[in-house]
Design a protein around this motif. Structure first.
Motif, PDB file in Angstrom:
ATOM      1  N   UNK A   1       0.831  -1.219   0.000  1.00 38.25           N
ATOM      2  CA  UNK A   1       0.000   0.000   0.000  1.00 38.25           C
ATOM      3  C   UNK A   1       0.861   1.264   0.000  1.00 38.25           C
ATOM      4  N   UNK A   2       2.115   1.128  -0.432  1.00 39.01           N
ATOM      5  CA  UNK A   2       3.050   2.263  -0.542  1.00 39.01           C
ATOM      6  C   UNK A   2       3.287   2.943   0.802  1.00 39.01           C
ATOM      7  N   UNK A   3       3.369   2.118   1.822  1.00 35.83           N
ATOM      8  CA  UNK A   3       3.568   2.656   3.155  1.00 35.83           C
ATOM      9  C   UNK A   3       4.898   3.367   3.330  1.00 35.83           C
ATOM     10  N   UNK A   4       5.982   2.792   2.785  1.00 33.23           N
ATOM     11  CA  UNK A   4       7.307   3.414   2.939  1.00 33.23           C
ATOM     12  C   UNK A   4       7.353   4.782   2.265  1.00 33.23           C
ATOM     13  N   UNK A   5       6.875   4.848   1.045  1.00 31.83           N
ATOM     14  CA  UNK A   5       6.871   6.131   0.335  1.00 31.83           C
ATOM     15  C   UNK A   5       5.960   7.140   1.029  1.00 31.83           C
ATOM     16  N   UNK A   6       4.844   6.635   1.572  1.00 33.42           N
ATOM     17  CA  UNK A   6       3.926   7.530   2.270  1.00 33.42           C
ATOM     18  C   UNK A   6       4.575   8.161   3.490  1.00 33.42           C
ATOM     19  N   UNK A   7       5.297   7.361   4.273  1.00 30.67           N
ATOM     20  CA  UNK A   7       5.941   7.897   5.465  1.00 30.67           C
ATOM     21  C   UNK A   7       7.095   8.828   5.111  1.00 30.67           C
ATOM     22  N   UNK A   8       7.850   8.478   4.067  1.00 32.39           N
ATOM     23  CA  UNK A   8       8.944   9.370   3.663  1.00 32.39           C
ATOM     24  C   UNK A   8       8.409  10.696   3.126  1.00 32.39           C
TER      25      UNK A   8
ATOM     26  N   UNK B   1      16.794   4.523   1.719  1.00 32.84           N
ATOM     27  CA  UNK B   1      17.656   5.096   2.757  1.00 32.84           C
ATOM     28  C   UNK B   1      18.273   6.405   2.271  1.00 32.84           C
ATOM     29  N   UNK B   2      18.652   6.437   0.974  1.00 36.87           N
ATOM     30  CA  UNK B   2      19.188   7.675   0.405  1.00 36.87           C
ATOM     31  C   UNK B   2      18.119   8.770   0.409  1.00 36.87           C
ATOM     32  N   UNK B   3      16.867   8.356   0.110  1.00 39.66           N
ATOM     33  CA  UNK B   3      15.758   9.316   0.137  1.00 39.66           C
ATOM     34  C   UNK B   3      15.544   9.847   1.567  1.00 39.66           C
ATOM     35  N   UNK B   4      15.654   8.947   2.525  1.00 41.12           N
ATOM     36  CA  UNK B   4      15.517   9.356   3.919  1.00 41.12           C
ATOM     37  C   UNK B   4      16.601  10.363   4.287  1.00 41.12           C
ATOM     38  N   UNK B   5      17.826  10.132   3.829  1.00 40.87           N
ATOM     39  CA  UNK B   5      18.928  11.067   4.117  1.00 40.87           C
ATOM     40  C   UNK B   5      18.618  12.453   3.578  1.00 40.87           C
ATOM     41  N   UNK B   6      18.131  12.498   2.350  1.00 40.35           N
ATOM     42  CA  UNK B   6      17.814  13.784   1.727  1.00 40.35           C
ATOM     43  C   UNK B   6      16.706  14.502   2.505  1.00 40.35           C
TER      44      UNK B   6
ATOM     45  N   UNK C   1      24.099  -4.538  14.660  1.00 36.31           N
ATOM     46  CA  UNK C   1      23.494  -3.628  13.681  1.00 36.31           C
ATOM     47  C   UNK C   1      22.350  -4.369  13.006  1.00 36.31           C
ATOM     48  N   UNK C   2      21.161  -3.831  13.143  1.00 37.06           N
ATOM     49  CA  UNK C   2      19.981  -4.465  12.563  1.00 37.06           C
ATOM     50  C   UNK C   2      19.660  -3.858  11.204  1.00 37.06           C
ATOM     51  N   UNK C   3      19.779  -2.533  11.098  1.00 36.85           N
ATOM     52  CA  UNK C   3      19.476  -1.836   9.847  1.00 36.85           C
ATOM     53  C   UNK C   3      20.710  -1.054   9.399  1.00 36.85           C
ATOM     54  N   UNK C   4      21.589  -1.682   8.628  1.00 35.00           N
ATOM     55  CA  UNK C   4      22.824  -1.002   8.214  1.00 35.00           C
ATOM     56  C   UNK C   4      22.571   0.246   7.377  1.00 35.00           C
ATOM     57  N   UNK C   5      21.435   0.276   6.676  1.00 32.92           N
ATOM     58  CA  UNK C   5      21.146   1.449   5.857  1.00 32.92           C
ATOM     59  C   UNK C   5      21.043   2.712   6.699  1.00 32.92           C
ATOM     60  N   UNK C   6      20.629   2.583   7.975  1.00 29.69           N
ATOM     61  CA  UNK C   6      20.519   3.750   8.841  1.00 29.69           C
ATOM     62  C   UNK C   6      21.899   4.324   9.175  1.00 29.69           C
ATOM     63  N   UNK C   7      22.937   3.432   9.184  1.00 26.85           N
ATOM     64  CA  UNK C   7      24.308   3.927   9.380  1.00 26.85           C
ATOM     65  C   UNK C   7      24.705   4.817   8.207  1.00 26.85           C
ATOM     66  N   UNK C   8      24.305   4.402   7.026  1.00 25.95           N
ATOM     67  CA  UNK C   8      24.606   5.207   5.830  1.00 25.95           C
ATOM     68  C   UNK C   8      23.918   6.570   5.913  1.00 25.95           C
TER      69      UNK C   8
END
Length: 882
Positions: free
Chosen positions: A609-616, A673-678, A787-794
């Motif tokens: 249901x596009x939850x990730x994109x919705x939250x970002x 994760x890159x989108x989250x960083x931005x 480390x559970x979510x390595x993308x968050x380190x990035x």
């Protein structure tokens, strides 16, 4: 002590010579002794040390009795009354009567044996004659202003105290019967209340109540033989038409005392009361009390109601009733016909008076006292509820008329109904049917609201009510009403409904939603009913109003149990369509989402249901929100709220990723994760302009944990941009460890109907404060962990170059070094470095921190190189290494 010894010897001498003295001389000797006795008493602070005190009491009482009889015998009432005044008042040289009265007054307060000697002197009967004269023959003084003077008051106090001390003893009651004035005084209170002495009303009532509590078999037979209660009732019927209601209450309460207090000894006076329309008299009197101020009939109105309540359990035989327990009942309901308490209802006539008052009167005070009385009767013995409902059906009948009563009475009544379930653990099906009909008819919205709140409280007690109220049709009724209200709200979208804000109708909508939520919680069957009614599109309309939202979300969360996709579609859609300023709506939706994401089965629906994109997209919409100073829309929103929204957004993302390889791969593969960083970098607290100014050397270095403590707890003046950056990095750190979705840093905000809405209009000072958070310690939690979510380190690495603020180069580089050291601690173990394989961390380091790599004098050059080398040693991302 010496003084008392001297008095003792003098009294012994008096005893020795008494047989040889004529009566007049005996009297003179005693009267000469009494002033010495009173003086000794006054000088010894009321402590009497006198061996012959009983004999003294007897002699003084006999003399006082003799003087009273001498003054009043053979005289008309008015002359006798005047003679008593002359005897007992302190006037001129003739103070003998006053002296005797004061002496008996003091002696009556010593001990029981002394009081018995006073009683044996014949004084009880004499003083009853005095009281009758004082009450029935008010003095009229020429030129008097009508007020009682000080001497009158003192005399009255002494007389009343002597009588109270004598008449509380059974011997005292037996003795006063000789005067034949007790029944005369009782009847006088019931017939001459408007003609009696005003100053003697209350004292007479006190004395008669004391006598009532000390009644004996003899006194009851005496009162019955002279038809005392019968005559009193007849007289009260006449007074009840002419006297003010409060006066009739006062007079009637005295008569009722004798009826109630005599019952444990004999039922004779109660029978006489009942046979002479006593209950009809009470009903007539009490109904006349309508409209009185609450304190106008107090304490006599309350006293009558209390005594009437007590009379409900006065009866010779137990009630013989047969009732049918309707099922289903609560599992722990156990009905036993036990009568050992002795507090069961046996007198339905007395209860019918209470019931009739409630049915005929709309007076708030009277009705409230009747409901309180019923609650008291139930508390005496639980069986009383069944005895009354299976005979007179008071609650059942009251339900038909409760909408006519004042609002506070409606509230009190439904609390009483609620207690049947909560205290008796009994489901009163017949009463509930009537309450449901009341809700359906909705004649008085406030009554409907109160009734529904009552049923809501019951529903929360046990799941059984979910089935009962579905099968009774209540659930369907509520859904139909909510559908109607939802259509009204949809048509008026964007406009203000006149009169609805804060109204009973709005409260009713809110409680209906709460009721539906309570009926669907843990009930798949009821949730299916809701869905089959086609209610989902209508229920979600209520999301926009904060006072409806909590219950609406609860209903939708129950819907998720049978259809996760439908729930996710509604919540994600609402999040994406919400405006920038609807922060509270977003927070409430995110919290609901977190509750549903606790179930792993919901994760797939969230992704599809596009939850990730919705939250970002929520993060994207907050561009510049944490700017210092704020601008545009964000000037009216506290930064606490913004940080809270960031926190719950990251919580939602992490909850959807938790232990879900498919979602984790989706998030990584799509570059989210890159989108989250931005999006995080554009919040306004991170640096986004120009070049850094590199400090040649750092004056001091702190760890990331120390920065957290300093920014949150210490009084060190940290700039707002840095505090916000630290909070966000802290959120990310918990996301790395997979724990952010179970943390709670922010206090829950609850806005209920009737309370002030949440105030987001914070001034500039409020924006300088850190977020409100629950007690939490940051110390010692920065050690090595999985480390559970390595993308968050990035994400943390990509934000590293933006940890800068012009004019704060020293502080900026210090926090940058602290973050790099922290990242280094995260990847120092072999296991953590393996987890980072394929995460894109090396790419993030190279692309985000090129200046630090190229410039060996840069403070970050060495720590970043060490991180790089550690990862390179694991041959991570060979293409990046090349």
């Amino acid at each position: 002590t010496l003084q008392w010894e001297t008095l003792g010897r003098q009294f012994v001498e008096y005893e020795q010579v008494v047989p040889y003295l004529i009566p007049e001389e005996q009297q003179r000797r005693l009267l000469d002794f009494l002033p010495l006795f009173l003086k000794a008493w006054e000088q010894s602070a009321g402590i009497i040390v006198f061996p012959n005190i009983q004999l003294l009491a007897s002699e003084v009482s006999k003399l006082l009795t003799k003087e009273i009889k001498r003054k009043i015998n053979g005289k008309p009432a008015e002359e006798a009354r005047l003679a008593l005044d002359q005897l007992l008042q302190q006037k001129g040289e003739a103070e003998d009567g006053r002296l005797l009265l004061k002496s008996v007054y003091l002696l009556s307060q010593t001990d029981s044996r002394t009081v018995w000697n006073i009683i044996g002197s014949g004084l009880p009967a004499a003083l009853m004659q005095c009281l009758y004269l004082f009450f029935t023959s008010p003095l009229t003084r020429t030129g008097d202003d009508g007020e009682t003077n000080e001497d009158d008051t003192q005399t009255q106090e002494m007389l009343v105290k002597i009588m109270l001390n004598m008449y509380r003893e059974e011997q005292g009651v037996e003795e006063l019967l000789a005067a034949d004035k007790l029944q005369s005084l009782i009847i006088a209170t019931a017939s001459l209340w408007d003609q009696c002495s005003h100053s003697w009303k209350v004292p007479t009532g006190r004395v008669l109540r004391t006598i009532s509590k000390a009644q004996t078999k003899t006194s009851i037979v005496y009162l019955q033989a002279v038809d005392c209660i019968k005559i009193a009732i007849q007289n009260l019927f006449k007074l009840s038409d002419t006297l003010p209601a409060c006066d009739v209450c006062e007079a009637a309460s005295i008569v009722l005392c004798f009826v109630k207090d005599s019952y444990p000894i004999s039922s004779a006076l109660l029978t006489e009361f009942e046979n002479n329309d006593g209950y009809q008299l009470l009903l007539k009197i009490l109904l006349r009390c309508e409209g009185l101020k609450q304190n106008e009939g107090d304490p006599y109105l309350d006293e009558i109601l209390d005594m009437l309540t007590c009379l409900t359990i006065c009866g010779k035989t137990e009630l013989k009733v047969s009732g049918n327990i309707v099922h289903p009942q609560l599992p722990h309901f156990d009905f036993e016909w036990t009568r050992s308490s002795g507090m069961t209802v046996k007198n339905l006539q007395a209860f019918q008076v209470l019931q009739s008052i409630f049915q005929k009167s709309n007076d708030q005070y009277l009705c409230g006292r009747i409901l309180a009385a019923i609650g008291t009767i139930w508390a005496w013995d639980k069986v009383n509820f069944f005895l009354l409902e299976w005979t007179l059906q008071p609650i059942n009948q009251f339900t038909d008329i409760i909408h006519f009563k004042p609002h506070p009475i409606q509230v009190q009544f439904f609390r009483l109904v609620e207690s049947i379930v909560l205290d008796l653990s009994y489901v009163p099906h017949e009463i509930l049917k009537k309450v449901q009909y009341l809700i359906k008819e909705n004649i008085v919205p406030f009554c409907t609201l109160t009734a529904l709140r009552c049923l809501l409280s019951m529903t929360k007690k046990d799941l059984l009510f979910s089935d009962i109220f579905r099968d009774s049709g209540l659930l369907g009724l509520l859904l139909a009403l909510l559908r109607k209200q939802a259509k009204i709200l949809r048509k008026s979208a964007g406009t203000h409904l006149v009169g609805l804000e804060g109204s009973t109708e709005k409260e009713l909508n809110a409680v209906m939603l709460k009721m539906v939520a309570a009926l669907t919680v843990r009930s798949v069957r009821n949730t299916v009913v809701l869905k089959d009614y086609g209610m989902v599109p209508y229920i979600k309309i209520f999301l926009d109003d904060e006072c409806y939202r909590s219950a609406t979300l609860s209903i939708l969360e129950q819907l998720s149990v049978i259809n996760y996709e439908e729930y996710m579609s509604i919540i994600i859609g609402a999040l994406c369509s919400s405006t920038q300023g609807e922060l509270q709506l977003k927070l409430d939706l995110l919290k609901s989402l977190l509750r549903v994401l606790e179930s792993p089965k919901s994760h797939s629906a969230f992704r599809t249901c596009s939850g990730f994109n919705g939250l970002l997209s929520l993060l994207s919409d907050m561009e510049g929100a944490l700017q210092d100073p704020p601008s545009g829309l964000w000037t009216t929103v506290g930064q606490n709220c913004i940080l809270e929204l960031v926190f719950y957004t990251l919580q939602g993302i992490t909850a959807a990723l938790h232990l879900d390889p498919v979602n984790s791969n989706f998030f990584q593969r799509n570059g989210l994760f890159e989108k989250m960083s931005e999006d995080l970098g554009s919040l306004g607290c991170f640096w986004s302009q120009g070049e850094w100014q590199i400090c040649p050397s750092l004056e001091k270095t702190r760890t990331f944990a120390e920065f957290l403590d300093a920014a949150i707890y210490s009084s060190e003046p940290f700039p707002m941009w840095l505090k916000n950056c630290i909070w966000i990095l802290h959120f990310l750190d918990h996301m790395v460890k997979g724990t952010i979705h179970v943390e709670s840093y922010f206090k829950e905000r609850k806005t209920e109907m009737g309370e002030a809405s949440r105030d987001d209009q914070e001034g500039s000072q409020a924006q300088e404060e850190h977020p409100s958070y629950v007690s939490f310690s940051f110390r010692g939690e920065m050690g090595d962990c999985a480390i559970v979510h390595p993308g968050a380190v990035c994400v943390m690495v990509r934000l590293l170059p933006k940890l800068y603020k012009e004019g704060h180069s020293q502080l900026s580089q210090e926090i940058q070094c602290a973050v790099v050291d922290h990242i280094q601690s995260l990847v120092k173990s072999e296991k953590s470095r393996q987890v980072m394989c394929g995460s894109g961390l090396l790419s993030a380091i190279i692309t985000s921190c090129q200046d630090a790599f190229r410039n060996e004098s840069h403070p970050l050059h060495l720590p970043l190189t060490r991180v790089f080398e550690k990862l390179a040693s694991q041959a991570i991302e060979p293409d990046v290494l090349r």
